[in-house]
Scaffold this active site. Sequence first.
Site, PDB file in Angstrom:
ATOM      1  CE1 TYR A   1      -3.917   2.432   0.575  1.00 29.94           C
ATOM      2  CE2 TYR A   1      -2.145   3.536   2.063  1.00 29.94           C
ATOM      3  CZ  TYR A   1      -3.379   3.548   1.367  1.00 29.94           C
ATOM      4  OH  TYR A   1      -4.186   4.577   1.425  1.00 29.94           O
ATOM      5  CB  CYS A   2       1.890   3.386  -2.567  1.00 27.10           C
ATOM      6  SG  CYS A   2       3.170   4.755  -2.656  1.00 27.10           S
ATOM      7  N   PRO A   3       1.139   5.007   0.427  1.00 24.60           N
ATOM      8  CG  PRO A   3       2.493   6.150   2.218  1.00 24.60           C
ATOM      9  CD  PRO A   3       2.191   4.760   1.348  1.00 24.60           C
TER      10      PRO A   3
END
Length: 396
Positions: free
Chosen positions: A195-197
């Site tokens: 998951y990439c913020p």
Amino acid sequence: MLISQPMIMLKQRPSWLLSTERFCCFLASLFPKVFFTSLSLWSLYVLIFVVNEEYINQEYHKPTLAIISSIFGVLLCALSVYTYYKVIWIGAGSPLDFDMLHLSNPSPQYLSSNPFDVVPPESSQPLLDNDDIENHHNNRQNDIFPPEPPSQYISFHTFSSSKPVRYCNKCQVWKPDRTHHCSSSNKCILRMDHYCPWFSTCIGFRNQKFFIQFLGYLATYSFYLFISSFAVLYVFFIEEQYTNGFISVSLIILFVLSLSFSLALGVFFLFSVYLLLQNLTTIEFQDQRWAKHESNSFLYEFDPRGKKQKLGHIYDLGYKKNWTSIMGDNWVHWILPIASTSNSITDKYNNGVNFEIDEPVYEKWTKNLQLQEQLNQQLADYKNRLRTEREAGNIV
């Protein structure tokens, strides 16, 4: 008044609090998009109007070079911004996208407390609540167990003697291999990488290609900005132009930022390419790292001399197949942001549901795990026997 069940009170929050929470989440997801877009447009403005126009064109009298440099910068910036939003727009892909993988009206007795795995009835018993234990045998044939997974669309490669299938009780969907439930996205992700913020989304099967291209485009764009700004600063200080004027603050900031971004993104891009060539996700890479510290891991075998050797990765099919499985079949797909995955459930190895595997390695993994389970069971039986004999001795 005493609150005996605070968790229930927390779950029953007023509507205004829920609306505020959603709004804050929206702002949090909006920030990286605004930040990236603003920084990209600002860098392009400095490149065109400060570096190329003010210095290369007016100061150094090279208008042709300034035009070419501006066109190249616009192209790289456009590709970076386009692939950034392409990653968000396409999404990582989820088994929820395929109606055939949904399990309608699953019986609550079947749903495991583990949100990831479930075992079919012939392999193990379901986890039941205390109130259901007495009725378990009577209800066994009354739709406690869901239907078998659609084998014509999905196949599982697990490492257990009981051959479990995977099911998510949060999404109520069959979980293909390499699929994980993301708590941030609140759904299962096909071939989940991470998951990439900075995108406020997951990187998975469908958007990983655009994510890698984005890293490549942005690293190249940042390096180009660094070279352009460095060239101007180099001439400025070598020719001692600081004695007659000042350098633009925007140019110095661009130089520092572009240097930092090009180094960081370059390393991240190379690491992502390395994982892709190994056909590993970030999650699988971390799993392998942890497995090195586990003495009972089934990912290794021993040669005739007793030396520990790594078995390999079941999804590793060679550099070429590993690369083309995500990036496409030809160089046009590798360079340009063109979709190479399929949304059809019948496109077996191109939809994120099924993956080709190295059968010999898979057989070794399964065999090693079976031997390990047998050894663990023998050790458990031995400990139980010793405990029983010790207790019998104490009674006597």
